[in-house]
Design a protein around this motif. Structure first.
Motif, PDB file in Angstrom:
ATOM      1  N   VAL A 113       1.211  -0.975  -0.280  1.00 12.17           N
ATOM      2  CA  VAL A 113       0.052  -0.067   0.317  1.00 12.17           C
ATOM      3  C   VAL A 113       0.842   1.402  -0.036  1.00 12.17           C
ATOM      4  O   VAL A 113       0.355   2.499  -0.148  1.00 12.17           O
ATOM      5  CB  VAL A 113      -0.537   0.051   1.055  1.00 12.17           C
ATOM      6  CG1 VAL A 113      -0.013  -0.011   2.306  1.00 12.17           C
ATOM      7  CG2 VAL A 113      -1.749   1.130   1.003  1.00 12.17           C
ATOM      8  N   ALA A 117       0.930   3.710  -2.884  1.00 11.26           N
ATOM      9  CA  ALA A 117      -0.181   5.453  -3.005  1.00 11.26           C
ATOM     10  C   ALA A 117       1.265   6.258  -3.009  1.00 11.26           C
ATOM     11  O   ALA A 117       0.794   7.581  -3.193  1.00 11.26           O
ATOM     12  CB  ALA A 117       0.073   5.178  -1.132  1.00 11.26           C
ATOM     13  N   TRP A 120       0.313   6.614  -6.586  1.00  9.81           N
ATOM     14  CA  TRP A 120      -0.992   7.741  -6.489  1.00  9.81           C
ATOM     15  C   TRP A 120      -0.251   8.847  -6.428  1.00  9.81           C
ATOM     16  O   TRP A 120      -0.870   9.943  -7.643  1.00  9.81           O
ATOM     17  CB  TRP A 120      -1.556   6.833  -5.776  1.00  9.81           C
ATOM     18  CG  TRP A 120      -2.758   7.179  -5.574  1.00  9.81           C
ATOM     19  CD1 TRP A 120      -3.629   8.217  -5.587  1.00  9.81           C
ATOM     20  CD2 TRP A 120      -3.695   5.706  -6.796  1.00  9.81           C
ATOM     21  NE1 TRP A 120      -5.028   7.850  -6.339  1.00  9.81           N
ATOM     22  CE2 TRP A 120      -4.558   6.600  -6.560  1.00  9.81           C
ATOM     23  CE3 TRP A 120      -3.241   4.941  -7.395  1.00  9.81           C
ATOM     24  CZ2 TRP A 120      -6.173   5.931  -7.758  1.00  9.81           C
ATOM     25  CZ3 TRP A 120      -4.396   3.484  -8.245  1.00  9.81           C
ATOM     26  CH2 TRP A 120      -5.852   4.435  -7.999  1.00  9.81           C
ATOM     27  N   SER A 121       0.637   9.003  -5.415  1.00 11.20           N
ATOM     28  CA  SER A 121       0.929  10.694  -5.346  1.00 11.20           C
ATOM     29  C   SER A 121       2.043  10.708  -6.077  1.00 11.20           C
ATOM     30  O   SER A 121       1.593  12.455  -6.833  1.00 11.20           O
ATOM     31  CB  SER A 121       2.067  10.477  -3.717  1.00 11.20           C
ATOM     32  OG  SER A 121       2.971  10.243  -4.544  1.00 11.20           O
ATOM     33  N   ALA A 157      -7.311   9.851  -2.244  1.00 12.46           N
ATOM     34  CA  ALA A 157      -6.954   8.969  -0.729  1.00 12.46           C
ATOM     35  C   ALA A 157      -8.479   7.779  -0.807  1.00 12.46           C
ATOM     36  O   ALA A 157      -8.230   6.543  -0.865  1.00 12.46           O
ATOM     37  CB  ALA A 157      -6.930   9.262   0.333  1.00 12.46           C
ATOM     38  N   LEU A 160      -7.817   5.530  -3.910  1.00 11.88           N
ATOM     39  CA  LEU A 160      -7.036   4.883  -3.794  1.00 11.88           C
ATOM     40  C   LEU A 160      -7.286   3.040  -3.191  1.00 11.88           C
ATOM     41  O   LEU A 160      -7.125   1.967  -2.807  1.00 11.88           O
ATOM     42  CB  LEU A 160      -6.224   4.793  -3.185  1.00 11.88           C
ATOM     43  CG  LEU A 160      -4.165   4.149  -3.023  1.00 11.88           C
ATOM     44  CD1 LEU A 160      -4.064   3.730  -3.864  1.00 11.88           C
ATOM     45  CD2 LEU A 160      -3.691   5.290  -1.980  1.00 11.88           C
ATOM     46  N   THR A 161      -7.855   3.575  -2.300  1.00 13.42           N
ATOM     47  CA  THR A 161      -8.545   2.234  -1.303  1.00 13.42           C
ATOM     48  C   THR A 161      -9.472   2.010  -1.748  1.00 13.42           C
ATOM     49  O   THR A 161      -9.984   0.349  -1.835  1.00 13.42           O
ATOM     50  CB  THR A 161      -9.062   2.969   0.125  1.00 13.42           C
ATOM     51  OG1 THR A 161      -7.951   3.811   0.771  1.00 13.42           O
ATOM     52  CG2 THR A 161      -9.788   1.912   1.082  1.00 13.42           C
ATOM     53  N   LYS A 164      -7.706  -0.133  -4.584  1.00 16.88           N
ATOM     54  CA  LYS A 164      -7.085  -1.553  -4.476  1.00 16.88           C
ATOM     55  C   LYS A 164      -7.605  -2.235  -3.255  1.00 16.88           C
ATOM     56  O   LYS A 164      -6.861  -3.828  -2.875  1.00 16.88           O
ATOM     57  CB  LYS A 164      -5.665  -1.049  -2.743  1.00 16.88           C
ATOM     58  CG  LYS A 164      -4.527  -1.983  -2.245  1.00 16.88           C
ATOM     59  CD  LYS A 164      -4.101  -1.227  -1.275  1.00 16.88           C
ATOM     60  CE  LYS A 164      -2.261  -2.087  -1.701  1.00 16.88           C
ATOM     61  NZ  LYS A 164      -2.917  -3.977  -1.136  1.00 16.88           N
ATOM     62  N   THR A 227      -2.814   4.890   5.587  1.00 17.11           N
ATOM     63  CA  THR A 227      -1.309   4.693   5.010  1.00 17.11           C
ATOM     64  C   THR A 227      -1.786   6.008   3.863  1.00 17.11           C
ATOM     65  O   THR A 227      -0.305   6.821   3.567  1.00 17.11           O
ATOM     66  CB  THR A 227      -1.210   3.118   4.845  1.00 17.11           C
ATOM     67  OG1 THR A 227      -1.111   2.330   5.496  1.00 17.11           O
ATOM     68  CG2 THR A 227       0.343   3.163   3.744  1.00 17.11           C
ATOM     69  N   GLU A 228      -2.561   5.550   3.649  1.00 12.91           N
ATOM     70  CA  GLU A 228      -3.673   6.287   2.342  1.00 12.91           C
ATOM     71  C   GLU A 228      -3.308   7.437   2.768  1.00 12.91           C
ATOM     72  O   GLU A 228      -2.281   8.228   1.279  1.00 12.91           O
ATOM     73  CB  GLU A 228      -4.445   6.040   1.682  1.00 12.91           C
ATOM     74  CG  GLU A 228      -4.789   4.709   1.174  1.00 12.91           C
ATOM     75  CD  GLU A 228      -5.379   3.549   2.486  1.00 12.91           C
ATOM     76  OE1 GLU A 228      -4.593   3.424   3.416  1.00 12.91           O
ATOM     77  OE2 GLU A 228      -5.891   2.555   2.046  1.00 12.91           O
ATOM     78  N   LEU A 232      -0.436  10.015   0.674  1.00 11.64           N
ATOM     79  CA  LEU A 232      -0.365  10.989  -0.635  1.00 11.64           C
ATOM     80  C   LEU A 232      -0.225  12.638   0.603  1.00 11.64           C
ATOM     81  O   LEU A 232      -0.422  13.602  -0.162  1.00 11.64           O
ATOM     82  CB  LEU A 232      -2.237  11.265  -0.053  1.00 11.64           C
ATOM     83  CG  LEU A 232      -2.324   9.762  -0.678  1.00 11.64           C
ATOM     84  CD1 LEU A 232      -3.600   9.374  -1.797  1.00 11.64           C
ATOM     85  CD2 LEU A 232      -1.827   9.785  -2.843  1.00 11.64           C
TER      86      LEU A 232
END
Length: 293
Positions: A113, A117, A120-121, A157, A160-161, A164, A227-228, A232
Motif C-alpha cells: 500500500v 500510494a 498515486w502521489s 485517498a 486508492l482504497t 486496492k 497509510t493512504e 498522499l
C-alpha cells in the motif's frame, strides 16, 4: 484406549494464549490505564481521571479526524460492497483466459500500500500524469490541486482504497457465489425474469451474509485508515490537518519525547469504541435473523 491427561489441551493452546495475552490483551489494558494519566516519555505518569477524555471532546483536530473517517466509511462501504460483487459476477464465468483477468484484478491487493500510494502521489501531483493529461485534452487550464485541496486529497485517498480493495472482496464474493444454486437462476429464467431481476431477487439474497461481513470489514478498516492519507498528504494530514485520520492523530499526539501518551491512549480507546459499532450492529442483525428463523 488410554485417554490423554488433563493438561494436554492446555499444552496445545498454551503458546497461543500466552501470545494473545502478551501482545494483545496486555497492551490493550495498558492503553486503557494510560488514558487516565498524563503519561509522557521519560516521565512518571500521574492519574488525572477523565481529563484526557474531556480534552478529547473539545479537540477540534479530533473532530476533523472523526469527520474524515466517517466520510471514508460512508463512501467506501457502498462502493466496496457493490463493485466487487459486480466484478465477481463478471469473472465467475468459466471461459478461456478468465484466470488472467482474475489475477489482474487481484494484483493491487498483493501490492504494498505504501508503494501504491507513492505511485498515486506521483500521478496526482501538480506536474503528474493526470494533470498533464487533463491540460493536454483541454479539460483544465491549470493544474488541479489534487494533493493540496482538502476534498480532492480525501477523494484521491478514497479512490486508492477502493481500487486496492476491489480484488480482495471480489474473491470473497466468488466464494459466496460458488454456493448459489444454479437451479434458482434456472427457475427464475423460466418465470421470465431477466438478468437484472435475477440479480436483485436471486444473487443478492444468496450472498447477503457475505455482503454484511464485507460491509463490516470495510467500515472497521475505514475507521482505522492511515497509510493512504499519510503518504498522499506527505505525513501532514493535508492543509491545516483537515484530512488527518484518527490513527494519524494518535501518531501525532504520542510522537517524540514530548508526546502526550495519555491523550494518545484516550484517542486509541475512542477509536476502539467506534470500531465496535459496526461489529455490534452485525451481531444484532444476526441475532434478529436467528430469532425470526
Amino acid at each position: 484406549m488410554q485417554s490423554h491427561r488433563w493438561y494436554t489441551p492446555w499444552l496445545l493452546v498454551g503458546p497461543a494464549v500466552v501470545w494473545v495475552a502478551v501482545f494483545s490483551l496486555w497492551p490493550f489494558l495498558n492503553t486503557v490505564v494510560l488514558s487516565f494519566t498524563n503519561a509522557k516519555p521519560l516521565r512518571t505518569p500521574q492519574f488525572v481521571g477523565l481529563a484526557q477524555y474531556t480534552k478529547l471532546l473539545g479537540d477540534d483536530q479530533f473532530k476533523y479526524a472523526l469527520l474524515t473517517c466517517l466520510i471514508y466509511v460512508v463512501v467506501c462501504v457502498p462502493l466496496l460492497t457493490i463493485l466487487p460483487l459486480l466484478l465477481a459476477l463478471l469473472v465467475e464465468k468459466t471461459i478461456p483466459g478468465i484466470a488472467l483477468f482474475r489475477t489482474t484484478f487481484y494484483f493491487p491487493v498483493i501490492a504494498s500500500v505504501v508503494v501504491v500510494a507513492l505511485i498515486w502521489s506521483w500521478l496526482f501531483d501538480s506536474k503528474g500524469i493526470i494533470n498533464q493529461a487533463l491540460q493536454f485534452m483541454g479539460v483544465a487550464d491549470k493544474p488541479i490541486a489534487f494533493l493540496v485541496d482538502r476534498w480532492w486529497l480525501l477523494a484521491c485517498a478514497i479512490l486508492l482504497t477502493v481500487w486496492k480493495g476491489l480484488g480482495y472482496y471480489m474473491v470473497v464474493y466468488l466464494a459466496a457465489l460458488g454456493n448459489v444454486g444454479k437451479d434458482l437462476h434456472e427457475a427464475a429464467m423460466l418465470d421470465g425474469a431477466g438478468a437484472f431481476r435475477r440479480f436483485l431477487s436471486v444473487t443478492i439474497p444468496s450472498v447477503r451474509g457475505a455482503m454484511l461481513l464485507i460491509a463490516v470489514l470495510i467500515a472497521v478498516s475505514a475507521m482505522r485508515i492511515f497509510t493512504e492519507l499519510d503518504v498522499l498528504s506527505h505525513h501532514t494530514g493535508g492543509p491545516g490537518g483537515y484530512d488527518m485520520s484518527i490513527v494519524m492523530l494518535i501518531r501525532q499526539a504520542g510522537a517524540g519525547l514530548n508526546g502526550n501518551l495519555g491523550y494518545a491512549a484516550a484517542v486509541s480507546v475512542a477509536l476502539f469504541l467506534l470500531t465496535l459499532i459496526p461489529l455490534v450492529g452485525i451481531a444484532l442483525l444476526n441475532r434478529e435473523k436467528k430469532v425470526k428463523s
